[in-house]
Design a protein around this motif. Structure first.
Motif, mmCIF file in Angstrom:
data_model
loop_
_atom_site.group_PDB
_atom_site.id
_atom_site.type_symbol
_atom_site.label_atom_id
_atom_site.label_comp_id
_atom_site.label_asym_id
_atom_site.label_seq_id
_atom_site.Cartn_x
_atom_site.Cartn_y
_atom_site.Cartn_z
ATOM 1 N N ALA A 36 60.809 8.580 59.789
ATOM 2 C CA ALA A 36 60.310 9.543 58.796
ATOM 3 C C ALA A 36 59.589 10.702 59.488
ATOM 4 N N LEU A 37 58.802 10.394 60.516
ATOM 5 C CA LEU A 37 58.112 11.452 61.253
ATOM 6 C C LEU A 37 59.086 12.328 62.037
ATOM 7 N N LEU A 38 60.118 11.714 62.607
ATOM 8 C CA LEU A 38 61.142 12.488 63.311
ATOM 9 C C LEU A 38 61.910 13.382 62.339
ATOM 10 N N LEU A 39 62.194 12.854 61.162
ATOM 11 C CA LEU A 39 62.858 13.672 60.145
ATOM 12 C C LEU A 39 61.982 14.857 59.749
ATOM 13 N N ARG A 40 60.690 14.623 59.618
ATOM 14 C CA ARG A 40 59.746 15.702 59.272
ATOM 15 C C ARG A 40 59.743 16.758 60.373
ATOM 16 N N ALA A 41 59.695 16.295 61.619
ATOM 17 C CA ALA A 41 59.667 17.231 62.742
ATOM 18 C C ALA A 41 60.974 18.007 62.841
ATOM 19 N N GLY A 42 62.085 17.355 62.565
ATOM 20 C CA GLY A 42 63.389 18.014 62.692
ATOM 21 C C GLY A 42 63.737 18.933 61.543
ATOM 22 N N THR A 43 63.244 18.634 60.360
ATOM 23 C CA THR A 43 63.618 19.435 59.190
ATOM 24 C C THR A 43 62.486 20.319 58.674
ATOM 25 N N ARG A 44 61.266 20.020 59.092
ATOM 26 C CA ARG A 44 60.058 20.691 58.577
ATOM 27 C C ARG A 44 59.910 20.481 57.072
ATOM 28 N N TRP A 96 59.259 17.143 54.134
ATOM 29 C CA TRP A 96 58.870 15.744 53.953
ATOM 30 C C TRP A 96 59.914 14.959 53.180
ATOM 31 N N GLN A 97 60.739 15.642 52.395
ATOM 32 C CA GLN A 97 61.664 14.968 51.484
ATOM 33 C C GLN A 97 62.579 13.939 52.174
ATOM 34 N N PRO A 98 63.259 14.240 53.285
ATOM 35 C CA PRO A 98 64.139 13.232 53.885
ATOM 36 C C PRO A 98 63.388 11.966 54.308
ATOM 37 N N GLY A 99 62.217 12.125 54.890
ATOM 38 C CA GLY A 99 61.420 10.960 55.306
ATOM 39 C C GLY A 99 60.934 10.148 54.124
ATOM 40 N N ILE A 100 60.562 10.830 53.062
ATOM 41 C CA ILE A 100 60.095 10.128 51.859
ATOM 42 C C ILE A 100 61.258 9.367 51.225
ATOM 43 N N ILE A 101 62.447 9.971 51.224
ATOM 44 C CA ILE A 101 63.621 9.269 50.698
ATOM 45 C C ILE A 101 63.866 7.989 51.489
ATOM 46 N N LEU A 102 63.758 8.068 52.810
ATOM 47 C CA LEU A 102 63.938 6.885 53.658
ATOM 48 C C LEU A 102 62.895 5.821 53.341
ATOM 49 N N ILE A 103 61.648 6.215 53.242
ATOM 50 C CA ILE A 103 60.559 5.263 52.952
ATOM 51 C C ILE A 103 60.743 4.635 51.573
ATOM 52 N N VAL A 104 61.071 5.432 50.574
ATOM 53 C CA VAL A 104 61.276 4.898 49.223
ATOM 54 C C VAL A 104 62.473 3.944 49.208
ATOM 55 N N GLY A 105 63.521 4.280 49.941
ATOM 56 C CA GLY A 105 64.675 3.386 50.046
ATOM 57 C C GLY A 105 64.301 2.042 50.648
ATOM 58 N N MET A 106 63.485 2.077 51.694
ATOM 59 C CA MET A 106 63.065 0.828 52.345
ATOM 60 C C MET A 106 62.154 0.009 51.427
#
Length: 179
Positions: A88-96, A98-108
């Motif tokens: 999630a943090l790598l996704l945040r850093a790569g995309t600037r 939060w949405q992709p990381g939050i989607i991953l966390i919610v999925g998990m």
């Protein structure tokens, strides 16, 4: 009078992808329901479990047990939790974003909740200590939390990486203009 536009090739492709996705989801649900029914009643594919378990235990070898333990370790809740936070943090850093990381966390989190609920609903007990290597867990065994959580993580992370264009970049602007 309202003019109805014909779907373009790109729009047709989207409809086809969504339709195929829905078919795959429906088949997956049907397969899972069949397996859950067999697991709770001990028939169907579950009827083969005792003999299969006995065969695997009879042919168990140390090198393969080590590999199996390592693969199992990767599906443990603490390991996947750490990997999820890092991803999630790598996704945040790569995309600037939060949405992709939050989607991953919610999925998990959804996978964990679904696994727990289904385990309680189905109530299939785990194998006994005579066939288990390592720590014996006395909870329910089906569905596998390792399998579901690993599938969600290792499928969702690359899917979330697909949205890696930074806001304001040329590829991001091109995507927005096509929508």
């Amino acid at each position: 009078m309202r003019v109805v536009e014909r779907p373009t090739g790109d729009h047709r492709w989207r409809i086809l992808r969504v339709s195929l996705g829905l078919v795959v989801v429906a088949l997956g649900i049907a397969g899972f329901v069949g397996l859950a029914d067999a697991a709770s009643e001990g028939d169907g594919l579950a009827a083969f479990d005792p003999q299969l378990t006995a065969d695997f235990v009879a042919h168990r070898r140390a090198p393969l047990s080590t590999v199996a333990s390592a693969v199992t370790f990767l599906g443990e809740v603490p390991v996947l939790s750490i990997l999820t936070v890092i991803a999630a943090l790598l996704l945040r850093a790569g995309t600037r974003r939060w949405q992709p990381g939050i989607i991953l966390i919610v999925g998990m989190l959804g996978a964990a909740g679904l696994t727990y609920g289904l385990k309680v609903l189905i109530g299939r007990h785990r194998p006994g200590a005579d066939v288990v290597l390592g720590h014996v867990n006395h909870g329910f065994s089906f569905p596998s939390g390792h399998s579901l959580s690993s599938a969600v993580f290792f499928a969702s992370w690359p899917a979330c990486c697909g949205s890696r264009a930074r806001p304001g970049s040329r590829s991001s602007s091109a995507r927005q203009s096509r929508s």
